[in-house]
Design an enzyme around this catalytic site. Structure first.
Site, PDB file in Angstrom:
ATOM      1  N   HIS A   1       0.882  -1.175   0.000  1.00  0.00           N
ATOM      2  CA  HIS A   1       0.000   0.000   0.000  1.00  0.00           C
ATOM      3  C   HIS A   1       0.911   1.214   0.000  1.00  0.00           C
ATOM      4  O   HIS A   1       1.886   1.267   0.735  1.00  0.00           O
ATOM      5  CB  HIS A   1      -0.908  -0.007   1.227  1.00  0.00           C
ATOM      6  CG  HIS A   1      -1.872   1.142   1.286  1.00  0.00           C
ATOM      7  ND1 HIS A   1      -2.563   1.594   0.185  1.00  0.00           N
ATOM      8  CD2 HIS A   1      -2.259   1.942   2.322  1.00  0.00           C
ATOM      9  CE1 HIS A   1      -3.349   2.602   0.547  1.00  0.00           C
ATOM     10  NE2 HIS A   1      -3.171   2.831   1.832  1.00  0.00           N
TER      11      HIS A   1
ATOM     12  N   GLU B   1     -12.503   2.261   0.451  1.00  0.00           N
ATOM     13  CA  GLU B   1     -12.700   1.766   1.810  1.00  0.00           C
ATOM     14  C   GLU B   1     -13.512   2.740   2.663  1.00  0.00           C
ATOM     15  O   GLU B   1     -14.284   2.317   3.533  1.00  0.00           O
ATOM     16  CB  GLU B   1     -11.348   1.443   2.465  1.00  0.00           C
ATOM     17  CG  GLU B   1     -10.438   2.627   2.696  1.00  0.00           C
ATOM     18  CD  GLU B   1      -9.004   2.228   3.013  1.00  0.00           C
ATOM     19  OE1 GLU B   1      -8.639   1.061   2.766  1.00  0.00           O
ATOM     20  OE2 GLU B   1      -8.238   3.081   3.497  1.00  0.00           O
TER      21      GLU B   1
END
Length: 491
Positions: free
Chosen positions: A132, A221
């Protein structure tokens, strides 16, 4: 340090946001060979760390784990997981200097401390890997110019990465090379070998950028993947109970309803999910979803704007510095909600009952998926990236709620995702309360009666559902994954 994205000019920002190329299977003909014979050291042994490491070892790579000295001496969970699986474990000082590739798979919050600890120990010309890009893009971490920086970002939790590999397949994955750190031009070769070692090349790989991965991941998200599910759970439960539904039944209908509904989404997109409804219910779900999109569009846009500008990240990092005061308060408050504390229902709810009595939930899923996708694409993110960060991951998150309600979801997702989830849900719940007050019988908790429908209206609604851009790109990507799975099983 400055937010990396904000140091770029507009043309550079748009170029990195829009970087997305679906890679051909022939590009992975060499498998993981580029990393064979080299030392790969993983920092962190959580879900991604352990499961990526297991896959990479099974693919023939030399894998070991570097942990903090206290984690080893105190035999913490990370040490136990690594040693119980037969991996070599050592301190940073023992393992990092020999590493050709250091893979940082610790939580986002720890990245700066970890990178500042390992960088001085890394040998000249080594590579640093992430799954990430928050530390690079939002924190603006500066990496030594002799170090190659790459990313391999599976679009699934670590457990799924392992299970799909064991089945001879993999999970869709984004890969990228940081343009500021590719001194030898080998970044893409390293990333391709790494993703092949995890099995991701069998499910579809997007060549992306650190920027595109971070901005799309944060948006997905915060909104549809976690925030919408949390807001929807709280709103729907309270509505059902207020109208006289047994709290235990209401809790089960919602807890397991998301998983059941999104299983259809996984198999055939929004089209199949809507096709599980009767014709009158489909028309009503469509109408509700259009209302929801109109109400929520400004909230989705605000989240995207704050992600692009860096406002979200700066606020969250300020909370990190304040010992997660906001995060922990929101977590505690969520745990005390009526939905989380409701008794368990011992009876059975049939699969079709979740659809028939969950028309509003289906409308929420449709509205949230489409809004997240549309908002990302409007901001310069390519459709394939937007699909993976909205529709594709939703069934996986819904599955966590089915295990232990919102508690489990917030435990499994990252602290970054959890913080963004609370920001969204705390704004979304009051925003939708007037809408909830106007619902009709059959929208939630009871089935819409069968009846005559207008053929032209049904035709137009079906056309609108099927022609949405997310359905077009989703059909292509799901088809590719199915084809690749057949190849993997056969070969």
């Amino acid at each position: 340090m400055a937010n990396y994205f904000n140091t770029l000019n507009l043309r550079q920002q748009l170029a990195q946001l829009g970087k997305c190329r679906f890679m051909g299977r022939d590009e992975f003909a060499d498998g993981a060979s580029y990393l064979q014979g080299k030392k790969v050291v993983i920092v962190g042994c959580g879900a991604q760390g352990l499961n990526q490491g297991l896959n990479m070892r099974d693919s023939g790579l030399d894998i070991s784990y570097a942990l903090r000295k206290e984690a080893i001496t105190e035999k913490r969970a990370s040490w136990r997981k690594a040693t119980e699986n037969g991996f070599k474990v050592g301190t940073y000082e023992e393992l990092i200097p020999q590493a050709d590739l250091v893979v940082n798979l610790t939580p986002d919050k720890q990245h700066s401390d970890v990178v500042r600890s390992v960088q001085p120990l890394m040998k000249d010309g080594a590579a640093l890997g992430y799954s990430h890009g928050f530390n690079i893009v939002e924190v603006g971490e500066q990496i030594r110019k002799d170090i190659t920086v790459v990313m391999v970002a599976p679009k699934c939790p670590g457990t799924e990465v392992r299970e799909e590999y064991k089945r001879g397949f993999g999970v869709p994955t984004l890969i990228a090379v940081h343009p500021e750190n590719d001194p030898k031009g080998e970044g893409m070769a390293i990333a391709k070998a790494w993703v092949a070692a995890t099995g991701g090349h069998r499910a579809g790989v997007l060549e992306s950028s650190f920027v595109a991965e971070v901005k799309s991941d944060l948006m997905g998200e915060q909104t549809i993947l976690c925030g919408m599910l949390q807001a929807g759970s709280l709103l729907c439960f309270d509505k059902l109970v207020a109208e006289g539904t047994d709290p235990a039944y209401a809790e089960k209908l919602i807890q397991f309803g998301w998983e059941t509904i999104t299983e259809a989404l996984k198999q055939g997109g929004i089209t199949l999910m809507m096709d599980r409804l009767s014709n009158p219910a489909k028309l009503r779900a469509y109408a509700l979803s259009e209302q929801l999109k109109e109400i929520m569009a400004p909230l989705f846009q605000k989240h995207m704007d704050d992600i692009i500008s860096g406002e979200f990240s700066s606020g969250m990092m300020a909370d990190w510095a304040n010992d997660d005061k906001k995060l922990l308060t929101w977590r505690e408050e969520t745990g005390k909600t009526a939905f989380e504390t409701a008794p368990q229902f011992e009876g059975k709810i049939g699969e079709q009952e979740y659809f028939d009595k969950g028309v509003l939930m289906i409308a929420m899923v449709k509205a949230g998926v489409e809004l997240a996708f549309e908002t990302m694409v409007d901001s310069g993110i390519i459709e394939e990236s937007a699909y993976y960060e909205s529709l594709h991951e939703l069934p996986l998150i819904a599955n966590t709620i089915a295990r232990k309600r919102l508690y489990e979801m917030n435990v499994v997702i990252s602290d970054t995702a959890e913080y963004g989830n609370y920001l969204f849900s705390y704004a979304c719940v009051p925003l939708l309360k007037p809408f909830m007050a106007e619902l009709q019988p059959g929208d939630l908790g009871s089935a819409i009666p069968e009846g005559a429908v207008d053929n032209a209206q049904l035709r137009d609604v079906n056309d609108a559902i099927r022609s949405h851009a997310i359905e077009q790109v989703g059909k292509k990507l799901r088809g590719y994954m199915t084809d690749m799975k057949r190849i993997a099983v056969a070969g």
